[in-house]
Enzyme design. Structure first.
Site, PDB file in Angstrom:
ATOM      1  N   SER A   1       0.796  -4.753  -4.201  1.00 45.48           N
ATOM      2  CA  SER A   1      -0.476  -4.015  -4.087  1.00 45.48           C
ATOM      3  C   SER A   1      -1.687  -4.919  -3.889  1.00 45.48           C
ATOM      4  O   SER A   1      -2.597  -4.953  -4.702  1.00 45.48           O
ATOM      5  CB  SER A   1      -0.696  -3.152  -5.340  1.00 45.48           C
ATOM      6  OG  SER A   1       0.181  -2.061  -5.344  1.00 45.48           O
TER       7      SER A   1
ATOM      8  N   ALA B   1       0.806  -1.226   0.000  1.00 40.58           N
ATOM      9  CA  ALA B   1       0.000   0.000   0.000  1.00 40.58           C
ATOM     10  C   ALA B   1       0.838   1.276   0.000  1.00 40.58           C
ATOM     11  O   ALA B   1       0.727   2.112  -0.913  1.00 40.58           O
ATOM     12  CB  ALA B   1      -0.941  -0.013   1.208  1.00 40.58           C
TER      13      ALA B   1
ATOM     14  N   CYS C   1      -6.370  -6.426   4.260  1.00 39.96           N
ATOM     15  CA  CYS C   1      -7.577  -6.425   5.090  1.00 39.96           C
ATOM     16  C   CYS C   1      -8.618  -7.434   4.601  1.00 39.96           C
ATOM     17  O   CYS C   1      -9.528  -7.793   5.341  1.00 39.96           O
ATOM     18  CB  CYS C   1      -8.193  -5.030   5.115  1.00 39.96           C
ATOM     19  SG  CYS C   1      -7.127  -3.795   5.888  1.00 39.96           S
TER      20      CYS C   1
END
Length: 438
Positions: free
Chosen positions: A38, A10, A42
């Site tokens: 990338s 991120a 979560c």
């Protein structure tokens, strides 16, 4: 100009994209220790249950996209082991790369206490796509019972998703309460929800060791008071920054080993920046640096770090500590400080708490929502809030997060002009009703 970024998730790739979009002459090299770029960490718990169908669904851009479309020298399986700040190089086992400006975006890794037997098979942590794939590979038909260690966000999300696979779950938590940072009354709602869905809770218990069978797979978890028979263990007791390799670099770290950065994401070493889960974040309410490893912060910090590295100065404005998650039929959310944090800072805090309706009480959409506000006992500045319910939680926590950003008082919460129609709200929003109860 040679820009080197350590870490391809991120923060790292948010920075990389800002650099190449704004500096057409830039040479960007990204050194990623794994093979995935990338991806949405979560979303990993939802891969276990099949809510997310394939691991590729979690990948925003793969490594070939960065290479071919954006011209980034995106490398995989490149673990950086040292930084030479004098000669401006980063090195690994079989490589050395020169930099003009460097971003450290190495993220965090799961904390693993020194448990005897942790090396046994079917004992896992969950932080990366390969971690999730290993868990899924081990979730065979003979795995009937899974022990989750840790009652924070990841532990709760993993517990829910394992239950969705039809397996029995025992959750062991060192704290007496579930949901790190929630007040006691709100934690009780989380506990009730877990038990309603068949999760066996062992609160106030510490794991001591694991034992296995002749195949080398875990079969027992020993805790403070008992032994659990189990077929798999997933440990989720927190994370720590990936900063061990910075030893001897002169880069300053916080007490929690996160890289100290200023508002422009600069470290104390010239031309070295840091962002994301390996770095500190300025907390607007605490008025000091904190360590809150969340994807929202990583993306913001990474984007701004990239802009700052190319000279487009943009400060990171800080965080207020907002988080939200689904747990079975409930949504749990919090922002700002809880009462313990406020007291640690010396604030004379008070609490206002309500159970109200998310819409007009007579409307068939009406659901109960529990709301709690922490506020300064003298100035009545709102310091934090927590919300638990089936619907409407996201709206309230985001309104409050915005209000906290601007340091509003309880009376100013009452004065907000919030939307109302019977299917969506009562004439006084639950947030405002809670502010009025002080």
């Amino acid at each position: 100009m040679n820009y080197v970024i350590i870490g391809g998730d991120a923060a790292g790739m948010s920075a990389a994209m800002q650099i190449i979009r704004n500096d057409k002459e830039a040479k960007v090299t990204v050194l990623e220790s794994g093979t995935y770029y990338s991806y949405a960490q979560c979303g990993l718990p939802y891969l276990l249950s099949g809510v997310v169908g394939e691991q590729d669904d979690l990948v925003a851009r793969d490594v070939e996209t960065f290479r071919q479309k954006h011209g980034i020298d995106a490398r995989v399986n490149h673990t950086v082991t040292s930084i030479d700040t004098q000669n401006k190089t980063v090195s690994g086992e079989d490589f050395t790369v020169q930099y003009d400006k460097l971003l450290v975006a190495t993220g965090a890794r799961p904390i693993v206490p020194k448990w005897n037997g942790f090396e046994l098979g079917r004992i896992h942590t969950l932080k990366t796509i390969p971690d999730a794939l290993r868990i899924m590979e081990n979730l065979t038909d003979e795995v009937k019972h899974v022990t989750i260690v840790g009652g924070g966000y990841i532990g709760l999300e993993v517990a829910e998703n394992i239950v969705m696979t039809g397996r029995k779950v025992t959750l062991v938590n060192r704290s007496e309460r579930l949901g790190a940072g929630f007040e006691k009354s709100m934690s009780k709602l989380i506990q009730d929800e877990a038990e309603t869905h068949g999760v066996e809770l062992m609160l106030g218990e510490e794991v001591h060791s694991f034992k296995g069978n002749q195949d080398g797979n875990v079969t027992e978890v020993s805790t403070t008071s008992r032994t659990i028979q189990t077929d798999m263990v997933i440990a989720a007791v927190g994370v720590t920054p990936n900063t061990d390799f910075l030893s001897g670099s002169g880069i300053h770290l916080s007490e929690k080993e996160a890289i100290k950065v200023n508002a422009y994401l600069e470290t104390n070493v010239p031309d070295i920046y840091a962002a994301g889960d390996c770095a500190t974040q300025y907390h607007r309410l605490k008025q000091k640096d904190d360590f809150l490893p969340l994807g929202t912060h990583a993306n913001k910090q990474g984007r701004l770090a990239g802009l700052n590295m190319i000279g487009n100065a943009r400060p990171f404005q800080g965080v207020v500590g907002t988080a939200i998650m689904q747990f079975f039929d409930l949504t749990l959310a919090k922002t700002g400080l809880n009462s313990a944090e406020a007291q640690d800072l010396g604030f004379p805090c008070a609490i206002s708490e309500t159970e109200t309706s998310t819409s007009a009480a007579y409307h068939p959409n009406a659901e109960r929502i529990n709301s709690l506000l922490v506020y300064h006992g003298d100035t009545e500045q709102v310091l934090g809030g927590q919300f638990i319910g089936k619907t409407g939680v996201d709206k309230r926590v985001d309104v409050l997060a915005t209000a906290l950003y601007y340091k509003v008082t309880m009376e100013e919460i009452e004065n907000l002009d919030l939307s109302y129609a019977p299917p969506y709200n009562s004439v006084w929003d639950p947030l405002q009703q809670t502010a009025r109860r002080r």
